[in-house]
Motif scaffolding. Structure first.
Motif, PDB file in Angstrom:
ATOM      1  N   VAL A  85       0.835  -1.202   0.000  1.00 19.34           N
ATOM      2  CA  VAL A  85       0.000   0.000   0.000  1.00 19.34           C
ATOM      3  C   VAL A  85       0.870   1.252   0.000  1.00 19.34           C
ATOM      4  O   VAL A  85       0.514   2.249  -0.650  1.00 19.34           O
ATOM      5  N   ASP A  86       2.006   1.227   0.675  1.00 21.66           N
ATOM      6  CA  ASP A  86       2.935   2.367   0.629  1.00 21.66           C
ATOM      7  C   ASP A  86       3.326   2.667  -0.820  1.00 21.66           C
ATOM      8  O   ASP A  86       3.317   3.830  -1.251  1.00 21.66           O
ATOM      9  N   GLU A  89       0.305   3.986  -2.714  1.00 21.72           N
ATOM     10  CA  GLU A  89       0.016   5.362  -2.317  1.00 21.72           C
ATOM     11  C   GLU A  89       0.994   6.325  -2.986  1.00 21.72           C
ATOM     12  O   GLU A  89       0.601   7.379  -3.501  1.00 21.72           O
ATOM     13  N   GLY A  92      -0.017   7.106  -6.325  1.00 25.34           N
ATOM     14  CA  GLY A  92      -1.274   7.838  -6.450  1.00 25.34           C
ATOM     15  C   GLY A  92      -2.501   6.960  -6.686  1.00 25.34           C
ATOM     16  O   GLY A  92      -3.569   7.472  -7.031  1.00 25.34           O
ATOM     17  N   VAL A  94      -3.949   4.747  -4.365  1.00 24.15           N
ATOM     18  CA  VAL A  94      -4.778   4.627  -3.167  1.00 24.15           C
ATOM     19  C   VAL A  94      -4.432   5.756  -2.215  1.00 24.15           C
ATOM     20  O   VAL A  94      -3.393   6.416  -2.353  1.00 24.15           O
ATOM     21  N   GLU A  95      -5.301   5.937  -1.246  1.00 20.47           N
ATOM     22  CA  GLU A  95      -5.021   6.886  -0.172  1.00 20.47           C
ATOM     23  C   GLU A  95      -5.484   6.283   1.140  1.00 20.47           C
ATOM     24  O   GLU A  95      -6.391   5.454   1.163  1.00 20.47           O
ATOM     25  N   ARG A  96      -4.825   6.707   2.200  1.00 20.32           N
ATOM     26  CA  ARG A  96      -5.218   6.282   3.545  1.00 20.32           C
ATOM     27  C   ARG A  96      -6.101   7.374   4.133  1.00 20.32           C
ATOM     28  O   ARG A  96      -5.823   8.565   3.975  1.00 20.32           O
ATOM     29  N   THR A  97      -7.146   6.934   4.816  1.00 17.29           N
ATOM     30  CA  THR A  97      -8.056   7.884   5.471  1.00 17.29           C
ATOM     31  C   THR A  97      -8.325   7.393   6.884  1.00 17.29           C
ATOM     32  O   THR A  97      -8.086   6.229   7.215  1.00 17.29           O
ATOM     33  N   ARG A 106      -6.904   3.307  10.430  1.00 15.77           N
ATOM     34  CA  ARG A 106      -6.775   3.923   9.112  1.00 15.77           C
ATOM     35  C   ARG A 106      -7.359   2.959   8.091  1.00 15.77           C
ATOM     36  O   ARG A 106      -7.272   1.739   8.238  1.00 15.77           O
ATOM     37  N   VAL A 108      -7.898   2.183   3.723  1.00 12.45           N
ATOM     38  CA  VAL A 108      -7.312   2.394   2.400  1.00 12.45           C
ATOM     39  C   VAL A 108      -8.464   2.425   1.406  1.00 12.45           C
ATOM     40  O   VAL A 108      -9.373   1.596   1.461  1.00 12.45           O
ATOM     41  N   THR A 111      -8.099   6.038  -5.150  1.00 15.60           N
ATOM     42  CA  THR A 111      -8.129   7.420  -5.618  1.00 15.60           C
ATOM     43  C   THR A 111      -8.784   7.407  -7.003  1.00 15.60           C
ATOM     44  O   THR A 111      -8.969   6.328  -7.597  1.00 15.60           O
TER      45      THR A 111
END
Length: 164
Positions: A85-86, A89, A92, A94-97, A106, A108, A111
């Motif tokens: 996931v790093d 991310e 661009g 995926v994003e962590r929320t 957190r 995933v 995007t």
């Protein structure tokens, strides 16, 4: 098919119908994963594993998935998922929320680029599945073969321990 009582030498083991059949299944799966994975990489710039994570996230309802949930779907450790996931991310995809149900957690999620990449890669993947997975089979076997694979996959999944 011959029974296992007929195995008394390495040669008999190597030539056993069931062992050969399972080996062919493994070999076909490994070769097809390599062929299809390289096509996704070449045409979309992502690994097959990244593509699988994009699909997992695409199936998810709600605000996203935890690393643990992604790891359970892929049968990989949370640490392995975190590193993957790093990279996703950074690209661009995926994003962590924040997790609305757990203030320490957190999630995933895809995007817009991740969504677009999943769709583009799926077009490539479907065409290659047709070409390399379906076309070699007799047309009247294809539907039954796909159903048999679903049955085998679910039976094997149900035998695995749930990852914590």
């Amino acid at each position: 098919m011959r029974g296992d009582a007929e195995i008394s030498t390495a040669k008999e083991a190597a030539d056993h119908d069931l062992i050969l059949a399972f080996g062919r299944l493994q070999g076909a799966a490994n070769r097809l994963e390599y062929i299809l994975g390289r096509a996704i990489e070449a045409e979309c710039g992502i690994s097959h594993l990244m593509y699988e994570v994009l699909l997992i996230l695409g199936r998810a309802d709600g605000p996203g998935l935890s690393m643990r949930a992604i790891g359970r779907e892929q049968v990989i450790s949370t640490g392995g998922v975190t590193r993957l996931v790093d990279r996703m991310e950074a690209a661009g995809l995926v994003e962590r929320t924040d997790d609305p149900d757990d203030r320490r957690g957190r999630l995933v999620r895809l995007t817009p680029l991740g969504e677009e990449t999943a769709v583009r890669a799926s077009h490539v993947h479907v065409e290659n599945i047709k070409r390399y997975f379906l076309e070699p089979l007799p047309e009247d076997h294809r539907e039954r073969f796909a159903e048999d694979l679903r049955i085998l996959s679910h039976a094997a999944r149900d035998l695995l321990p749930r990852m914590p």
